[in-house]
Design a protein around this motif. Structure first.
Motif, PDB file in Angstrom:
ATOM      1  N   LEU A 293      10.230  -7.943   2.301  1.00 35.91           N
ATOM      2  CA  LEU A 293       9.928  -7.787   3.726  1.00 35.91           C
ATOM      3  C   LEU A 293       8.599  -7.096   3.959  1.00 35.91           C
ATOM      4  O   LEU A 293       7.876  -7.420   4.903  1.00 35.91           O
ATOM      5  CB  LEU A 293      11.025  -6.963   4.407  1.00 35.91           C
ATOM      6  N   THR A 294       8.277  -6.132   3.120  1.00 39.11           N
ATOM      7  CA  THR A 294       7.144  -5.244   3.396  1.00 39.11           C
ATOM      8  C   THR A 294       5.853  -5.652   2.692  1.00 39.11           C
ATOM      9  O   THR A 294       4.878  -4.909   2.749  1.00 39.11           O
ATOM     10  CB  THR A 294       7.509  -3.801   2.984  1.00 39.11           C
TER      11      THR A 294
ATOM     12  N   ALA B 127       2.466   1.087 -13.424  1.00 36.64           N
ATOM     13  CA  ALA B 127       2.564  -0.228 -14.066  1.00 36.64           C
ATOM     14  C   ALA B 127       2.211  -1.357 -13.105  1.00 36.64           C
ATOM     15  O   ALA B 127       1.894  -2.474 -13.547  1.00 36.64           O
ATOM     16  CB  ALA B 127       3.974  -0.432 -14.615  1.00 36.64           C
ATOM     17  N   TYR B 128       2.248  -1.072 -11.791  1.00 39.94           N
ATOM     18  CA  TYR B 128       2.006  -2.130 -10.802  1.00 39.94           C
ATOM     19  C   TYR B 128       0.732  -1.883  -9.993  1.00 39.94           C
ATOM     20  O   TYR B 128       0.450  -2.606  -9.045  1.00 39.94           O
ATOM     21  CB  TYR B 128       3.208  -2.229  -9.855  1.00 39.94           C
TER      22      TYR B 128
ATOM     23  N   ARG C 149       0.835  -1.195   0.000  1.00 39.02           N
ATOM     24  CA  ARG C 149       0.000   0.000   0.000  1.00 39.02           C
ATOM     25  C   ARG C 149       0.873   1.249   0.000  1.00 39.02           C
ATOM     26  O   ARG C 149       1.796   1.381   0.818  1.00 39.02           O
ATOM     27  CB  ARG C 149      -0.910   0.020   1.225  1.00 39.02           C
ATOM     28  N   ILE C 150       0.609   2.183  -0.904  1.00 38.40           N
ATOM     29  CA  ILE C 150       1.252   3.493  -0.921  1.00 38.40           C
ATOM     30  C   ILE C 150       0.143   4.528  -0.989  1.00 38.40           C
ATOM     31  O   ILE C 150      -0.621   4.562  -1.963  1.00 38.40           O
ATOM     32  CB  ILE C 150       2.219   3.637  -2.115  1.00 38.40           C
ATOM     33  N   HIS C 151       0.034   5.333   0.054  1.00 37.36           N
ATOM     34  CA  HIS C 151      -1.090   6.252   0.219  1.00 37.36           C
ATOM     35  C   HIS C 151      -2.384   5.446   0.193  1.00 37.36           C
ATOM     36  O   HIS C 151      -2.536   4.543   1.000  1.00 37.36           O
ATOM     37  CB  HIS C 151      -1.042   7.362  -0.830  1.00 37.36           C
ATOM     38  N   ASP C 152      -3.275   5.693  -0.708  1.00 35.68           N
ATOM     39  CA  ASP C 152      -4.564   4.982  -0.707  1.00 35.68           C
ATOM     40  C   ASP C 152      -4.706   4.017  -1.871  1.00 35.68           C
ATOM     41  O   ASP C 152      -5.828   3.632  -2.234  1.00 35.68           O
ATOM     42  CB  ASP C 152      -5.714   5.999  -0.742  1.00 35.68           C
TER      43      ASP C 152
ATOM     44  N   ASP D  80       0.985  -4.368  -6.683  1.00 32.22           N
ATOM     45  CA  ASP D  80       1.601  -5.692  -6.622  1.00 32.22           C
ATOM     46  C   ASP D  80       3.026  -5.560  -7.141  1.00 32.22           C
ATOM     47  O   ASP D  80       3.252  -5.456  -8.354  1.00 32.22           O
ATOM     48  CB  ASP D  80       0.817  -6.699  -7.465  1.00 32.22           C
ATOM     49  N   LEU D  81       3.974  -5.565  -6.223  1.00 35.99           N
ATOM     50  CA  LEU D  81       5.383  -5.357  -6.575  1.00 35.99           C
ATOM     51  C   LEU D  81       6.169  -6.661  -6.642  1.00 35.99           C
ATOM     52  O   LEU D  81       7.399  -6.652  -6.659  1.00 35.99           O
ATOM     53  CB  LEU D  81       6.037  -4.417  -5.551  1.00 35.99           C
TER      54      LEU D  81
END
Length: 432
Positions: free
Chosen positions: A62-63, A87-88, A38-41, A45-46
């Motif tokens: 890890l995250t 892209a993700y 999650r980044i901001h809202d 999928d990384l």
């Protein structure tokens, strides 16, 4: 005003055994990341990006399942990473963020970050090479003193070796914040693990400083209680800690080893890796190059580690954060506070570490800028003060620095403090 930067009390925070991996497991329950990143809202999928991540795959793996907003913002000064995100992208998150820190485009942190990004190409890079020279010199000196201690049978040299070992691993902290490199492994010369500290220090302490999400606060509880909560600490904890705190410094390294052994043997959660053998390189070196018995070498090594642990604890715990004028969870702060303003609220720099790259690297100096831009070599940070001061002035913020003796006294005062304070950024005391 709010008393904490989180909406939820962290899962697993009150467990007797606290580790970085349990902390991450708690965040996976609390962050609303749905098994993604999650980044901001927004959820991403990384998975496929992990092996291509310039900083190393561990940061991504890890995250997984957590909110990495603060880590993403602080570890990428330029906007290259932000341009890759679409892209993700998977979908919008279903619940609000648990952490109340904000990153408004026109807010303090993002404004400062844009200005710093514009300056990066013009920075003199020579101090970064000096940092590497200082790190390598400290490492060589530590081994030279260990050799001399055995040859001379001198515990005075043992004491000097312990101090240099502490300086060596403090300096190595400059390198485990960055992309994978061999100097980060130097941190493992004691019973510490750079992998564990990338969680407890980089992902927890740096991002959620002095809060209930800060592992470097909860690790020491109930013996050292810095949060101003009258219901959580009695008179003995408030004032007795003034006496027994130095003993905690002495056993910090051994506690770290014991914690990981318990985690492995009792909880069956192995956190040992092959690079942990680096912790035994120093005594093996002392035995192979010396003529003393194994018992003598192990005794000297034991005292080297004890003294290094004491020096590390004395420097790290009194470096910048624990002072009655530093914000801790329980104090009142503005709602939805800007991330950069929050860092200024929790940090008071040591004025005596300014102007010396050696002191900065071995005493956690230039601490505020280091928290704001942790992936930049600490040797480069002094060049950023003009733009930092300018931006603080523009936003009417107070940057604070005290001499070390005031930070030490303040740290004991903070252990005793139970009354919450109200943080008003423009009204806090300052040397500027």
């Amino acid at each position: 005003m709010v008393q904490t930067i989180t909406a939820k009390y962290p899962t697993f925070r009150n467990l007797a055994l606290k580790t970085g991996y349990l902390w991450l497991a708690g965040k996976r329950r609390d962050d609303g990341a749905e098994g993604l990143w999650r980044i901001h809202d927004t959820l991403y999928d990384l998975t496929e990006f992990a092996d291509r991540h310039p900083g190393g795959a561990d940061w991504i793996r890890l995250t997984q399942g957590t909110d990495i907003t603060e880590a993403f913002e602080t570890q990428h000064v330029r906007n290259h990473a932000e341009q890759l995100l679409p892209a993700y992208e998977i979908r919008r998150a279903q619940v609000p963020r648990n952490v109340r820190l904000t990153f408004s485009e026109q807010g303090f942190y993002r404004t400062l970050k844009r200005r710093v990004a514009d300056r990066l190409s013009d920075l003199d890079q020579r101090p970064a090479r000096i940092s590497e020279f200082i790190q390598d010199s400290l490492l060589v000196t530590t081994f030279a003193l260990a050799f001399a201690a055995v040859q001379l049978g001198s515990y005075l040299v043992v004491a000097a070796c312990g101090l240099f070992l502490a300086w060596t691993i403090i300096c190595a902290h400059n390198f485990f914040h960055r992309r994978d490199n061999w100097r980060m492994l130097i941190f493992n010369l004691t019973f510490f693990s750079y992998r564990e500290w990338r969680i407890s220090h980089v992902i927890s302490h740096h991002l959620y400083t002095n809060s209930i999400l800060d592992l470097e606060i909860s690790y020491f509880e109930p013996f050292l209680c810095w949060l101003p909560d009258a219901s959580q600490k009695n008179h003995f904890q408030r004032f007795g800690a003034w006496i027994y705190e130095p003993l905690i410094y002495v056993v910090m390294f051994f506690y770290e080893l014991g914690k990981r052994l318990i985690d492995t043997l009792y909880y069956r959660s192995n956190t040992f890796y092959v690079e942990d053998l680096i912790g035994f390189v120093l005594p093996v070196f002392m035995y192979v190059t010396g003529s003393s018995s194994l018992k003598t070498v192990l005794t000297m090594w034991f005292f080297i580690v004890l003294l290094a642990s004491f020096a590390f604890g004395t420097i790290s715990i009194n470096a910048a954060h624990h002072h009655p004028e530093s914000v801790h969870s329980g104090d009142l702060i503005p709602k939805d506070i800007d991330f950069g303003i929050y860092q200024l609220a929790t940090i008071i720099d040591c004025s005596e570490s300014k102007g010396s790259q050696f002191k900065s690297l071995t005493r956690f100096g230039d601490h505020c800028l280091h928290h704001l831009f942790p992936t930049l070599d600490q040797g480069l940070l002094p060049q950023l003060y003009p733009v930092f001061y300018e931006t603080c002035s523009e936003f009417q913020l107070k940057y604070r620095e005290f001499p070390w003796w005031r930070l030490i006294i303040g740290q004991f005062q903070q252990l005793a403090r139970i009354e919450p304070m109200t943080y008003v950024p423009s009204k806090m005391s300052s040397s500027h």
